[in-house]
Design a protein around this motif. Structure first.
Motif, PDB file in Angstrom:
ATOM      1  N   LEU A   7       0.809  -1.211   0.000  1.00  0.00           N
ATOM      2  CA  LEU A   7       0.000   0.000   0.000  1.00  0.00           C
ATOM      3  C   LEU A   7       0.846   1.268   0.000  1.00  0.00           C
ATOM      4  O   LEU A   7       0.372   2.335  -0.398  1.00  0.00           O
ATOM      5  N   TYR A   8       2.081   1.137   0.476  1.00  0.00           N
ATOM      6  CA  TYR A   8       2.982   2.297   0.550  1.00  0.00           C
ATOM      7  C   TYR A   8       4.397   1.781   0.747  1.00  0.00           C
ATOM      8  O   TYR A   8       4.613   0.807   1.474  1.00  0.00           O
ATOM      9  N   VAL A   9       5.340   2.432   0.119  1.00  0.00           N
ATOM     10  CA  VAL A   9       6.761   2.250   0.426  1.00  0.00           C
ATOM     11  C   VAL A   9       7.393   3.628   0.275  1.00  0.00           C
ATOM     12  O   VAL A   9       7.098   4.357  -0.676  1.00  0.00           O
ATOM     13  N   ASP A  10       8.201   4.010   1.253  1.00  0.00           N
ATOM     14  CA  ASP A  10       8.803   5.337   1.183  1.00  0.00           C
ATOM     15  C   ASP A  10       9.882   5.358   0.100  1.00  0.00           C
ATOM     16  O   ASP A  10      10.363   4.302  -0.330  1.00  0.00           O
ATOM     17  N   LEU A  48       1.718  -2.930   4.294  1.00  0.00           N
ATOM     18  CA  LEU A  48       1.107  -4.027   3.555  1.00  0.00           C
ATOM     19  C   LEU A  48      -0.324  -4.204   4.036  1.00  0.00           C
ATOM     20  O   LEU A  48      -0.616  -3.991   5.211  1.00  0.00           O
ATOM     21  N   GLY A  49      -1.170  -4.617   3.116  1.00  0.00           N
ATOM     22  CA  GLY A  49      -2.560  -4.816   3.466  1.00  0.00           C
ATOM     23  C   GLY A  49      -3.119  -6.079   2.862  1.00  0.00           C
ATOM     24  O   GLY A  49      -2.429  -6.819   2.143  1.00  0.00           O
ATOM     25  N   TYR A  50      -4.375  -6.272   3.158  1.00  0.00           N
ATOM     26  CA  TYR A  50      -5.103  -7.459   2.759  1.00  0.00           C
ATOM     27  C   TYR A  50      -6.474  -6.982   2.289  1.00  0.00           C
ATOM     28  O   TYR A  50      -7.064  -6.100   2.922  1.00  0.00           O
ATOM     29  N   PRO A  51      -6.992  -7.522   1.199  1.00  0.00           N
ATOM     30  CA  PRO A  51      -8.318  -7.087   0.745  1.00  0.00           C
ATOM     31  C   PRO A  51      -9.334  -7.181   1.888  1.00  0.00           C
ATOM     32  O   PRO A  51      -9.302  -8.107   2.686  1.00  0.00           O
ATOM     33  N   GLY A  52     -10.190  -6.187   1.979  1.00  0.00           N
ATOM     34  CA  GLY A  52     -11.180  -6.164   3.057  1.00  0.00           C
ATOM     35  C   GLY A  52     -10.659  -5.497   4.317  1.00  0.00           C
ATOM     36  O   GLY A  52     -11.409  -5.311   5.272  1.00  0.00           O
ATOM     37  N   SER A  71      -8.942  -6.554   6.701  1.00  0.00           N
ATOM     38  CA  SER A  71      -8.984  -7.353   7.927  1.00  0.00           C
ATOM     39  C   SER A  71      -7.591  -7.574   8.508  1.00  0.00           C
ATOM     40  O   SER A  71      -7.460  -7.868   9.691  1.00  0.00           O
ATOM     41  N   LEU A  72      -6.567  -7.444   7.672  1.00  0.00           N
ATOM     42  CA  LEU A  72      -5.178  -7.587   8.119  1.00  0.00           C
ATOM     43  C   LEU A  72      -4.364  -6.426   7.574  1.00  0.00           C
ATOM     44  O   LEU A  72      -4.659  -5.900   6.495  1.00  0.00           O
ATOM     45  N   GLY A  73      -3.332  -6.060   8.310  1.00  0.00           N
ATOM     46  CA  GLY A  73      -2.436  -5.003   7.866  1.00  0.00           C
ATOM     47  C   GLY A  73      -1.136  -5.063   8.642  1.00  0.00           C
ATOM     48  O   GLY A  73      -1.089  -5.608   9.755  1.00  0.00           O
ATOM     49  N   TRP A  74      -0.081  -4.521   8.040  1.00  0.00           N
ATOM     50  CA  TRP A  74       1.243  -4.564   8.644  1.00  0.00           C
ATOM     51  C   TRP A  74       1.995  -3.266   8.408  1.00  0.00           C
ATOM     52  O   TRP A  74       1.868  -2.643   7.351  1.00  0.00           O
ATOM     53  N   VAL A  75       2.815  -2.902   9.378  1.00  0.00           N
ATOM     54  CA  VAL A  75       3.798  -1.827   9.254  1.00  0.00           C
ATOM     55  C   VAL A  75       5.152  -2.512   9.366  1.00  0.00           C
ATOM     56  O   VAL A  75       5.434  -3.189  10.357  1.00  0.00           O
ATOM     57  N   PHE A  76       5.972  -2.354   8.320  1.00  0.00           N
ATOM     58  CA  PHE A  76       7.306  -2.947   8.290  1.00  0.00           C
ATOM     59  C   PHE A  76       8.357  -1.852   8.179  1.00  0.00           C
ATOM     60  O   PHE A  76       8.090  -0.790   7.595  1.00  0.00           O
ATOM     61  N   ALA A  77       9.550  -2.127   8.687  1.00  0.00           N
ATOM     62  CA  ALA A  77      10.673  -1.200   8.556  1.00  0.00           C
ATOM     63  C   ALA A  77      11.972  -1.997   8.450  1.00  0.00           C
ATOM     64  O   ALA A  77      12.056  -3.138   8.894  1.00  0.00           O
ATOM     65  N   ALA A 111       2.542   8.726  11.834  1.00  0.00           N
ATOM     66  CA  ALA A 111       2.347   9.177  10.447  1.00  0.00           C
ATOM     67  C   ALA A 111       1.923   8.006   9.564  1.00  0.00           C
ATOM     68  O   ALA A 111       1.063   8.163   8.682  1.00  0.00           O
ATOM     69  N   LEU A 112       2.490   6.825   9.799  1.00  0.00           N
ATOM     70  CA  LEU A 112       2.106   5.641   9.020  1.00  0.00           C
ATOM     71  C   LEU A 112       0.680   5.210   9.356  1.00  0.00           C
ATOM     72  O   LEU A 112      -0.086   4.817   8.471  1.00  0.00           O
ATOM     73  N   LEU A 113       0.306   5.307  10.631  1.00  0.00           N
ATOM     74  CA  LEU A 113      -1.078   4.993  11.012  1.00  0.00           C
ATOM     75  C   LEU A 113      -2.052   5.964  10.340  1.00  0.00           C
ATOM     76  O   LEU A 113      -3.144   5.557   9.921  1.00  0.00           O
ATOM     77  N   ARG A 114      -1.664   7.244  10.217  1.00  0.00           N
ATOM     78  CA  ARG A 114      -2.530   8.209   9.535  1.00  0.00           C
ATOM     79  C   ARG A 114      -2.729   7.802   8.073  1.00  0.00           C
ATOM     80  O   ARG A 114      -3.835   7.906   7.537  1.00  0.00           O
ATOM     81  N   ARG A 115      -1.669   7.319   7.434  1.00  0.00           N
ATOM     82  CA  ARG A 115      -1.804   6.841   6.047  1.00  0.00           C
ATOM     83  C   ARG A 115      -2.801   5.685   5.977  1.00  0.00           C
ATOM     84  O   ARG A 115      -3.644   5.635   5.083  1.00  0.00           O
ATOM     85  N   LEU A 116      -2.676   4.754   6.916  1.00  0.00           N
ATOM     86  CA  LEU A 116      -3.602   3.619   6.935  1.00  0.00           C
ATOM     87  C   LEU A 116      -5.027   4.075   7.200  1.00  0.00           C
ATOM     88  O   LEU A 116      -5.974   3.578   6.592  1.00  0.00           O
ATOM     89  N   ASP A 117      -5.188   5.048   8.082  1.00  0.00           N
ATOM     90  CA  ASP A 117      -6.506   5.593   8.377  1.00  0.00           C
ATOM     91  C   ASP A 117      -7.120   6.205   7.110  1.00  0.00           C
ATOM     92  O   ASP A 117      -8.308   5.993   6.820  1.00  0.00           O
ATOM     93  N   GLU A 118      -6.321   6.940   6.348  1.00  0.00           N
ATOM     94  CA  GLU A 118      -6.808   7.548   5.103  1.00  0.00           C
ATOM     95  C   GLU A 118      -7.238   6.489   4.081  1.00  0.00           C
ATOM     96  O   GLU A 118      -8.057   6.768   3.208  1.00  0.00           O
TER      97      GLU A 118
END
Length: 166
Positions: free
Chosen positions: A94-97, A105-109, A111-117, A129-136
């Motif tokens: 969903l995003y890479v800087d 990373l996300g999952y359709p629907g 229901s799952l999501g990840w923040v990796f570094a 800031a990454l959570l805000r992106r996911l919220d959007e």
């Protein structure tokens, strides 16, 4: 709103990615010091190694290996992850800087999501800031829990506890 993937430079995207946070589910719940390591194969598929310690920093390291296939036409942003034959799931980048230091990373629907570094530690400002992106993107970010990468993070607000079962 449906999730949209971003294109990735697969060779640059490969390597070790620490799990900073996720929406806990049975396969990762309670794990600590977890990371994914992606290795691009000559055939274009990806060896996907998930490494973790179950429930304790004192527990022996465990490893699960999956085979990922980038979906043609996705620019490398959508993968089919073979958990075991014949079961596959979709994984969405969903995003890479621009420096390839953090990715979502996300999952359709949703229901799952990840923040990796690339590093096991992340300052709170970057994480928020990454959570805000996911919220959007329509994620319920209250479901995300940070994954302890260091013993000092155990019991801290917002972090998963190795004893968490739900």
């Amino acid at each position: 709103m449906p999730l949209k993937t971003v294109p990735v430079d697969l060779p640059r995207y490969m390597g070790k990615w620490y799990v900073i946070a996720n929406i806990p589910y049975f396969g990762e719940r309670g794990n600590v010091a977890s990371y994914a390591e992606w290795v691009l194969r000559d055939d274009g598929r990806i060896d996907d190694h998930y490494v973790y310690r179950p429930g304790s920093f004192d527990a022996p390291t465990k490893r699960m290996t999956f085979l990922d296939t980038p979906v043609p036409g996705s620019g490398g942003g959508e993968w089919r992850v073979r958990l075991f034959w014949p079961v596959t799931v979709q994984q969405l980048t969903l995003y890479v800087d621009p420096d390839y230091q953090v990715t979502l990373l996300g999952y359709p629907g949703k229901s799952l999501g990840w923040v990796f570094a690339r590093r096991p530690d992340m300052d709170d400002g970057t994480y928020q800031a990454l959570l805000r992106r996911l919220d959007e993107m329509g994620y319920d970010t209250s479901r995300f829990r940070r994954v302890p990468q260091f013993p000092s993070q155990l019991g801290q607000p917002g972090f998963q506890s190795p004893g968490d079962k739900e």
